[in-house]
Design a protein around this motif. Structure first.
Motif, mmCIF file in Angstrom:
data_model
loop_
_atom_site.group_PDB
_atom_site.id
_atom_site.type_symbol
_atom_site.label_atom_id
_atom_site.label_comp_id
_atom_site.label_asym_id
_atom_site.label_seq_id
_atom_site.Cartn_x
_atom_site.Cartn_y
_atom_site.Cartn_z
ATOM 1 N N LEU A 47 41.757 41.491 39.454
ATOM 2 C CA LEU A 47 43.220 41.479 39.354
ATOM 3 C C LEU A 47 43.478 39.966 39.200
ATOM 4 C CD1 LEU A 47 46.072 42.382 40.508
ATOM 5 C CD2 LEU A 47 45.393 41.527 42.853
ATOM 6 N N ASN A 49 46.083 37.589 39.936
ATOM 7 C CA ASN A 49 47.224 37.404 40.962
ATOM 8 C C ASN A 49 47.650 35.954 40.972
ATOM 9 O OD1 ASN A 49 48.314 38.860 43.157
ATOM 10 N ND2 ASN A 49 47.052 37.596 44.773
ATOM 11 N N TRP A 66 43.599 44.965 46.615
ATOM 12 C CA TRP A 66 42.663 45.180 45.399
ATOM 13 C C TRP A 66 41.446 45.003 45.760
ATOM 14 C CZ3 TRP A 66 44.175 46.141 40.230
ATOM 15 C CH2 TRP A 66 43.128 45.955 39.387
ATOM 16 N N VAL A 73 39.355 39.510 42.853
ATOM 17 C CA VAL A 73 40.709 38.943 42.485
ATOM 18 C C VAL A 73 40.530 37.578 41.944
ATOM 19 C CG1 VAL A 73 42.890 38.187 43.676
ATOM 20 C CG2 VAL A 73 41.441 40.375 44.526
ATOM 21 N N GLU A 75 43.071 33.968 41.099
ATOM 22 C CA GLU A 75 44.352 33.707 41.332
ATOM 23 C C GLU A 75 44.686 32.475 41.155
ATOM 24 O OE1 GLU A 75 45.367 35.182 45.184
ATOM 25 O OE2 GLU A 75 44.998 33.195 46.260
ATOM 26 N N SER A 101 42.036 40.134 32.898
ATOM 27 C CA SER A 101 42.589 41.129 34.084
ATOM 28 C C SER A 101 42.529 42.400 33.573
ATOM 29 C CB SER A 101 43.906 40.293 34.574
ATOM 30 O OG SER A 101 43.801 38.836 34.811
ATOM 31 N N ASP A 102 42.607 43.480 34.733
ATOM 32 C CA ASP A 102 42.813 44.617 34.544
ATOM 33 C C ASP A 102 44.345 44.960 34.979
ATOM 34 O OD1 ASP A 102 40.173 46.198 33.580
ATOM 35 O OD2 ASP A 102 39.778 44.439 35.207
ATOM 36 N N VAL A 103 44.689 44.259 36.003
ATOM 37 C CA VAL A 103 45.987 44.368 36.355
ATOM 38 C C VAL A 103 46.598 42.882 36.659
ATOM 39 C CG1 VAL A 103 48.026 45.107 38.220
ATOM 40 C CG2 VAL A 103 46.171 46.897 37.362
ATOM 41 N N PHE A 312 48.031 50.382 42.910
ATOM 42 C CA PHE A 312 47.034 49.888 42.162
ATOM 43 C C PHE A 312 46.284 51.401 41.879
ATOM 44 C CE2 PHE A 312 46.627 45.637 44.010
ATOM 45 C CZ PHE A 312 47.480 45.086 43.166
#
Ligand code: ASP
Length: 339
Positions: A47, A49, A66, A73, A75, A101-103, A312
Protein backbone atom coordinates in the motif's frame (compact mmCIF):
# COMPACT_ATOMS: atom_id res chain seq x y z
CA UNK A 1 -20.24 -0.75 -8.86
CA UNK A 2 -17.83 -3.61 -9.38
CA UNK A 3 -15.20 -2.51 -6.81
CA UNK A 4 -12.48 -4.71 -8.41
CA UNK A 5 -9.65 -2.47 -9.61
CA UNK A 6 -11.72 0.68 -9.10
CA UNK A 7 -10.68 4.03 -7.67
CA UNK A 8 -12.70 5.27 -4.68
CA UNK A 9 -12.83 9.02 -5.23
CA UNK A 10 -16.33 10.10 -4.23
CA UNK A 11 -19.35 8.70 -2.42
CA UNK A 12 -21.31 9.46 -5.59
CA UNK A 13 -19.94 6.18 -6.95
CA UNK A 14 -22.01 4.16 -4.46
CA UNK A 15 -25.55 2.83 -4.71
CA UNK A 16 -27.45 1.44 -1.74
CA UNK A 17 -26.72 -2.11 -2.80
CA UNK A 18 -22.98 -1.31 -3.08
CA UNK A 19 -23.12 -0.06 0.48
CA UNK A 20 -24.94 -3.17 1.68
CA UNK A 21 -22.30 -5.29 -0.03
CA UNK A 22 -19.44 -3.31 1.52
CA UNK A 23 -21.00 -3.49 5.00
CA UNK A 24 -21.44 -7.28 4.75
CA UNK A 25 -17.75 -7.65 3.93
CA UNK A 26 -16.87 -5.20 6.75
CA UNK A 27 -18.74 -7.39 9.26
CA UNK A 28 -16.60 -10.36 8.23
CA UNK A 29 -13.51 -8.31 9.13
CA UNK A 30 -14.44 -7.93 12.80
CA UNK A 31 -12.56 -11.07 14.05
CA UNK A 32 -9.40 -9.69 12.40
CA UNK A 33 -9.82 -6.18 13.80
CA UNK A 34 -10.56 -7.78 17.17
CA UNK A 35 -7.31 -9.79 16.94
CA UNK A 36 -9.04 -13.17 17.16
CA UNK A 37 -7.92 -14.24 13.70
CA UNK A 38 -5.15 -13.41 11.23
CA UNK A 39 -5.06 -13.65 7.47
CA UNK A 40 -2.21 -13.21 4.97
CA UNK A 41 -4.48 -12.79 1.98
CA UNK A 42 -2.59 -9.68 0.80
CA UNK A 43 0.86 -11.14 1.43
CA UNK A 44 3.34 -9.45 -0.92
CA UNK A 45 1.03 -6.54 -1.74
CA UNK A 46 2.16 -2.96 -1.00
CA UNK A 47 0.00 0.00 0.00
CA UNK A 48 1.27 3.47 -0.88
CA UNK A 49 -0.17 5.57 1.94
CA UNK A 50 0.43 9.11 0.71
CA UNK A 51 -0.69 11.78 3.14
CA UNK A 52 0.24 15.30 2.13
CA UNK A 53 -1.94 16.84 4.87
CA UNK A 54 -2.03 16.07 8.62
CA UNK A 55 -3.78 12.86 9.61
CA UNK A 56 -3.84 10.45 12.54
CA UNK A 57 -6.85 8.14 12.21
CA UNK A 58 -7.25 7.95 8.46
CA UNK A 59 -3.57 7.33 7.75
CA UNK A 60 -2.99 4.85 10.55
CA UNK A 61 -6.25 2.95 10.11
CA UNK A 62 -5.75 2.58 6.34
CA UNK A 63 -2.26 1.25 7.15
CA UNK A 64 -3.58 -1.11 9.86
CA UNK A 65 -6.37 -2.32 7.60
CA UNK A 66 -3.83 -3.24 4.93
CA UNK A 67 -1.50 -4.87 7.48
CA UNK A 68 -4.37 -6.86 8.97
CA UNK A 69 -4.93 -8.34 5.50
CA UNK A 70 -1.25 -9.33 5.40
CA UNK A 71 0.21 -6.57 3.19
CA UNK A 72 3.08 -4.10 3.64
CA UNK A 73 2.71 -0.33 3.90
CA UNK A 74 4.98 2.44 2.57
CA UNK A 75 4.08 5.97 3.43
CA UNK A 76 4.85 9.61 2.94
CA UNK A 77 3.67 12.32 5.26
CA UNK A 78 3.75 16.03 4.48
CA UNK A 79 4.44 17.77 1.20
CA UNK A 80 7.85 18.95 2.35
CA UNK A 81 9.04 15.35 2.69
CA UNK A 82 8.09 14.58 -0.93
CA UNK A 83 9.20 15.85 -4.33
CA UNK A 84 5.89 17.70 -4.74
CA UNK A 85 7.73 20.43 -2.82
CA UNK A 86 10.33 20.51 -5.63
CA UNK A 87 7.63 21.21 -8.20
CA UNK A 88 6.91 17.64 -9.29
CA UNK A 89 3.45 17.25 -10.85
CA UNK A 90 0.68 14.92 -9.66
CA UNK A 91 1.08 13.14 -13.00
CA UNK A 92 4.75 12.28 -12.45
CA UNK A 93 4.24 11.49 -8.77
CA UNK A 94 1.37 9.14 -9.61
CA UNK A 95 3.28 7.41 -12.42
CA UNK A 96 6.22 6.81 -10.09
CA UNK A 97 4.38 5.74 -6.94
CA UNK A 98 2.01 3.45 -8.81
CA UNK A 99 5.05 1.49 -9.93
CA UNK A 100 5.80 0.76 -6.28
CA UNK A 101 2.30 0.04 -4.94
CA UNK A 102 -0.78 -2.13 -5.48
CA UNK A 103 -3.19 0.48 -4.14
CA UNK A 104 -2.55 4.11 -3.24
CA UNK A 105 -4.42 6.09 -0.60
CA UNK A 106 -3.88 9.80 -1.02
CA UNK A 107 -4.76 12.92 0.95
CA UNK A 108 -3.99 16.44 -0.26
CA UNK A 109 -5.23 19.93 0.58
CA UNK A 110 -6.29 20.69 -3.00
CA UNK A 111 -9.85 19.85 -4.11
CA UNK A 112 -9.79 17.49 -7.07
CA UNK A 113 -6.13 16.58 -6.50
CA UNK A 114 -6.83 12.91 -5.80
CA UNK A 115 -8.86 12.52 -9.02
CA UNK A 116 -6.09 14.16 -11.00
CA UNK A 117 -3.58 11.83 -9.36
CA UNK A 118 -5.80 8.80 -10.07
CA UNK A 119 -5.92 9.60 -13.78
CA UNK A 120 -2.17 9.07 -14.02
CA UNK A 121 -1.96 6.17 -11.60
CA UNK A 122 -1.52 2.62 -12.83
CA UNK A 123 -3.16 1.19 -9.69
CA UNK A 124 -6.43 1.97 -7.86
CA UNK A 125 -6.44 5.18 -5.82
CA UNK A 126 -8.54 5.82 -2.72
CA UNK A 127 -9.37 9.39 -1.72
CA UNK A 128 -8.21 9.95 1.87
CA UNK A 129 -9.53 13.54 1.76
CA UNK A 130 -9.09 16.20 -0.95
CA UNK A 131 -9.26 19.66 0.56
CA UNK A 132 -12.76 20.70 1.53
CA UNK A 133 -14.28 18.45 -1.10
CA UNK A 134 -14.80 14.81 -0.04
CA UNK A 135 -13.71 12.15 2.43
CA UNK A 136 -15.48 9.00 1.19
CA UNK A 137 -14.06 6.41 3.59
CA UNK A 138 -14.98 8.62 6.56
CA UNK A 139 -18.57 8.89 5.33
CA UNK A 140 -18.76 5.12 4.80
CA UNK A 141 -17.55 4.40 8.33
CA UNK A 142 -19.91 7.06 9.67
CA UNK A 143 -22.85 5.53 7.86
CA UNK A 144 -21.85 2.07 9.10
CA UNK A 145 -21.74 3.47 12.65
CA UNK A 146 -25.10 5.22 12.24
CA UNK A 147 -26.62 1.96 11.02
CA UNK A 148 -25.22 0.05 14.02
CA UNK A 149 -26.32 2.69 16.53
CA UNK A 150 -29.81 2.86 15.06
CA UNK A 151 -30.05 -0.93 15.00
CA UNK A 152 -29.31 -1.05 18.73
CA UNK A 153 -32.29 1.30 19.21
CA UNK A 154 -34.45 -0.79 16.84
CA UNK A 155 -34.44 2.00 14.28
CA UNK A 156 -33.29 2.21 10.68
CA UNK A 157 -31.28 4.70 8.67
CA UNK A 158 -34.46 5.47 6.71
CA UNK A 159 -36.33 8.18 8.58
CA UNK A 160 -33.18 9.36 10.41
CA UNK A 161 -33.11 12.79 12.01
CA UNK A 162 -29.54 14.04 11.98
CA UNK A 163 -28.19 17.38 13.25
CA UNK A 164 -24.89 18.33 11.60
CA UNK A 165 -23.11 21.02 13.55
CA UNK A 166 -20.13 23.32 13.08
CA UNK A 167 -18.09 24.27 10.04
CA UNK A 168 -20.33 22.69 7.42
CA UNK A 169 -18.84 24.85 4.70
CA UNK A 170 -15.34 23.37 4.80
CA UNK A 171 -16.01 19.98 6.42
CA UNK A 172 -15.34 17.32 3.79
CA UNK A 173 -16.56 14.54 6.12
CA UNK A 174 -19.93 16.30 6.32
CA UNK A 175 -20.06 16.81 2.56
CA UNK A 176 -19.55 13.12 1.84
CA UNK A 177 -21.91 12.00 4.62
CA UNK A 178 -24.74 14.26 3.41
CA UNK A 179 -24.42 12.89 -0.11
CA UNK A 180 -24.37 9.31 1.10
CA UNK A 181 -27.41 9.73 3.35
CA UNK A 182 -29.46 11.01 0.42
CA UNK A 183 -29.47 7.40 -0.84
CA UNK A 184 -31.82 6.53 2.04
CA UNK A 185 -35.49 7.46 2.54
CA UNK A 186 -36.94 10.44 4.32
CA UNK A 187 -33.85 11.84 6.08
CA UNK A 188 -34.27 15.02 8.11
CA UNK A 189 -31.12 17.16 8.09
CA UNK A 190 -30.77 19.96 10.64
CA UNK A 191 -27.80 22.06 9.61
CA UNK A 192 -26.47 24.15 12.48
CA UNK A 193 -23.58 26.50 11.77
CA UNK A 194 -22.49 30.12 11.99
CA UNK A 195 -24.04 31.95 9.04
CA UNK A 196 -20.84 32.10 6.99
CA UNK A 197 -20.00 28.45 7.54
CA UNK A 198 -23.20 26.91 6.22
CA UNK A 199 -23.38 23.79 4.07
CA UNK A 200 -22.71 24.83 0.43
CA UNK A 201 -25.84 25.19 -1.68
CA UNK A 202 -24.92 22.35 -4.04
CA UNK A 203 -25.25 19.84 -1.18
CA UNK A 204 -28.50 21.36 0.06
CA UNK A 205 -29.87 21.25 -3.47
CA UNK A 206 -28.97 17.55 -3.73
CA UNK A 207 -30.61 16.80 -0.37
CA UNK A 208 -33.83 18.52 -1.45
CA UNK A 209 -33.81 17.14 -4.98
CA UNK A 210 -33.88 13.65 -3.50
CA UNK A 211 -36.91 14.50 -1.36
CA UNK A 212 -35.31 14.99 2.04
CA UNK A 213 -35.79 17.87 4.48
CA UNK A 214 -33.05 20.36 5.36
CA UNK A 215 -33.40 23.13 7.96
CA UNK A 216 -30.60 25.62 8.40
CA UNK A 217 -30.10 27.42 11.71
CA UNK A 218 -27.50 29.02 13.94
CA UNK A 219 -28.82 28.02 17.35
CA UNK A 220 -27.57 24.74 18.75
CA UNK A 221 -30.12 24.06 21.47
CA UNK A 222 -33.25 24.27 19.35
CA UNK A 223 -31.66 22.24 16.56
CA UNK A 224 -30.66 19.21 18.63
CA UNK A 225 -33.95 18.59 20.44
CA UNK A 226 -35.37 15.87 18.17
CA UNK A 227 -32.21 14.44 16.68
CA UNK A 228 -31.40 10.72 16.57
CA UNK A 229 -27.79 11.63 15.76
CA UNK A 230 -25.78 14.72 16.58
CA UNK A 231 -22.78 14.97 14.25
CA UNK A 232 -20.41 17.57 15.68
CA UNK A 233 -17.44 18.97 13.73
CA UNK A 234 -14.49 21.24 14.42
CA UNK A 235 -13.80 24.54 12.68
CA UNK A 236 -11.51 23.59 9.79
CA UNK A 237 -8.97 26.25 10.71
CA UNK A 238 -6.52 25.17 8.00
CA UNK A 239 -9.04 26.19 5.30
CA UNK A 240 -9.21 29.85 6.40
CA UNK A 241 -7.04 32.58 4.88
CA UNK A 242 -5.68 33.51 8.31
CA UNK A 243 -5.78 32.31 11.89
CA UNK A 244 -7.52 35.56 12.78
CA UNK A 245 -10.38 34.71 10.43
CA UNK A 246 -10.71 31.22 11.93
CA UNK A 247 -10.63 32.55 15.51
CA UNK A 248 -13.91 34.39 14.91
CA UNK A 249 -15.73 31.04 15.02
CA UNK A 250 -13.83 29.42 17.89
CA UNK A 251 -16.12 28.16 20.65
CA UNK A 252 -19.38 29.38 19.05
CA UNK A 253 -21.00 25.94 18.93
CA UNK A 254 -20.19 23.64 21.81
CA UNK A 255 -21.84 20.52 23.15
CA UNK A 256 -21.29 19.40 26.73
CA UNK A 257 -23.07 17.08 29.15
CA UNK A 258 -25.32 19.72 30.68
CA UNK A 259 -26.56 20.94 27.27
CA UNK A 260 -27.05 17.31 26.25
CA UNK A 261 -29.06 16.52 29.41
CA UNK A 262 -31.21 19.61 29.08
CA UNK A 263 -31.97 19.61 25.36
CA UNK A 264 -31.49 16.15 23.82
CA UNK A 265 -33.60 13.02 23.79
CA UNK A 266 -32.11 10.49 26.25
CA UNK A 267 -30.70 8.20 23.52
CA UNK A 268 -29.37 10.76 21.08
CA UNK A 269 -26.12 9.43 19.63
CA UNK A 270 -23.15 11.80 19.54
CA UNK A 271 -20.69 11.51 16.67
CA UNK A 272 -17.67 13.48 15.43
CA UNK A 273 -15.26 12.61 12.61
CA UNK A 274 -12.40 13.65 14.93
CA UNK A 275 -10.06 15.21 15.78
CA UNK A 276 -12.10 17.22 18.25
CA UNK A 277 -10.41 20.48 19.08
CA UNK A 278 -9.73 20.22 22.82
CA UNK A 279 -7.81 23.50 23.03
CA UNK A 280 -8.88 26.37 25.26
CA UNK A 281 -12.05 28.00 24.08
CA UNK A 282 -12.64 25.65 21.11
CA UNK A 283 -13.89 22.39 22.69
CA UNK A 284 -16.83 21.80 20.37
CA UNK A 285 -17.29 18.38 22.02
CA UNK A 286 -16.52 18.65 25.71
CA UNK A 287 -14.55 15.93 27.43
CA UNK A 288 -17.20 15.79 30.15
CA UNK A 289 -19.17 13.69 27.61
CA UNK A 290 -16.50 10.95 27.66
CA UNK A 291 -18.46 8.62 29.93
CA UNK A 292 -21.76 9.21 28.14
CA UNK A 293 -22.70 5.80 26.65
CA UNK A 294 -24.20 7.55 23.63
CA UNK A 295 -20.85 9.03 22.67
CA UNK A 296 -20.00 6.95 19.59
CA UNK A 297 -16.74 8.65 18.55
CA UNK A 298 -14.47 5.74 19.43
CA UNK A 299 -16.87 3.23 17.93
CA UNK A 300 -16.56 5.29 14.73
CA UNK A 301 -12.76 5.03 14.82
CA UNK A 302 -12.85 1.27 15.39
CA UNK A 303 -15.32 0.89 12.55
CA UNK A 304 -12.86 2.74 10.31
CA UNK A 305 -10.59 -0.30 10.31
CA UNK A 306 -13.21 -2.82 9.16
CA UNK A 307 -14.61 -0.47 6.51
CA UNK A 308 -11.12 0.16 5.11
CA UNK A 309 -10.29 -3.56 5.20
CA UNK A 310 -13.49 -4.23 3.27
CA UNK A 311 -12.65 -1.59 0.66
CA UNK A 312 -9.20 -3.09 0.10
CA UNK A 313 -10.54 -6.65 0.02
CA UNK A 314 -13.13 -5.72 -2.60
CA UNK A 315 -10.82 -3.58 -4.73
CA UNK A 316 -8.23 -6.38 -4.84
CA UNK A 317 -10.86 -9.10 -5.20
CA UNK A 318 -9.85 -11.18 -2.19
CA UNK A 319 -13.03 -10.86 -0.09
CA UNK A 320 -14.03 -14.45 -0.88
CA UNK A 321 -10.62 -15.85 0.04
CA UNK A 322 -10.34 -14.38 3.50
CA UNK A 323 -12.21 -16.98 5.51
CA UNK A 324 -10.37 -19.91 3.95
CA UNK A 325 -6.98 -18.29 4.52
CA UNK A 326 -7.56 -17.28 8.16
CA UNK A 327 -6.27 -18.86 11.36
CA UNK A 328 -6.50 -18.08 15.07
CA UNK A 329 -3.94 -15.65 16.49
CA UNK A 330 -1.08 -17.27 18.37
CA UNK A 331 -0.17 -14.45 20.74
CA UNK A 332 -1.78 -13.16 23.94
CA UNK A 333 -4.58 -10.87 22.90
CA UNK A 334 -7.54 -9.09 24.38
CA UNK A 335 -10.57 -8.27 22.29
CA UNK A 336 -10.50 -4.57 21.57
CA UNK A 337 -12.96 -3.93 18.76
CA UNK A 338 -15.68 -1.64 19.98
CA UNK A 339 -17.55 -0.87 16.74
N1 ASP B 1 -10.47 14.04 10.10
C1 ASP B 1 -11.50 14.67 9.31
C2 ASP B 1 -10.93 15.14 7.98
O1 ASP B 1 -9.80 14.87 7.68
C3 ASP B 1 -12.23 15.74 10.04
C4 ASP B 1 -11.42 16.91 10.49
O2 ASP B 1 -10.21 17.01 10.21
O3 ASP B 1 -12.00 17.79 11.14
O4 ASP B 1 -11.65 15.76 7.23
Amino acid sequence: MNFVGENILSVSQFSRSDIDHLFLVAEKMIPFANREKVTRVLEGAILGNMFFEPSTRTRVSFGCAWNLLGGEVRETTEIKASSLSKGESFYDTARVLSGYSDVIVMRHEQEGSVSEFAEASRVPVVNGGDGANEHPSQALLDLYTIRQEMKSQRKQVDGLRIALIGDLRHGRAVHSLCKLLTLYENIHFTLISPRDLGLPQKYIAEIKARGHAADEMEDLTSGIANADIIYMTRTQEERFSSQEQANRYRGLLRLNQSIYTEFCQPNTVIMHPLPRDSRGEAQELDEDLNENPNLAIFRQTDNGVVIRMALFALILNVADQIEASSRDVNWYTQGRFDG
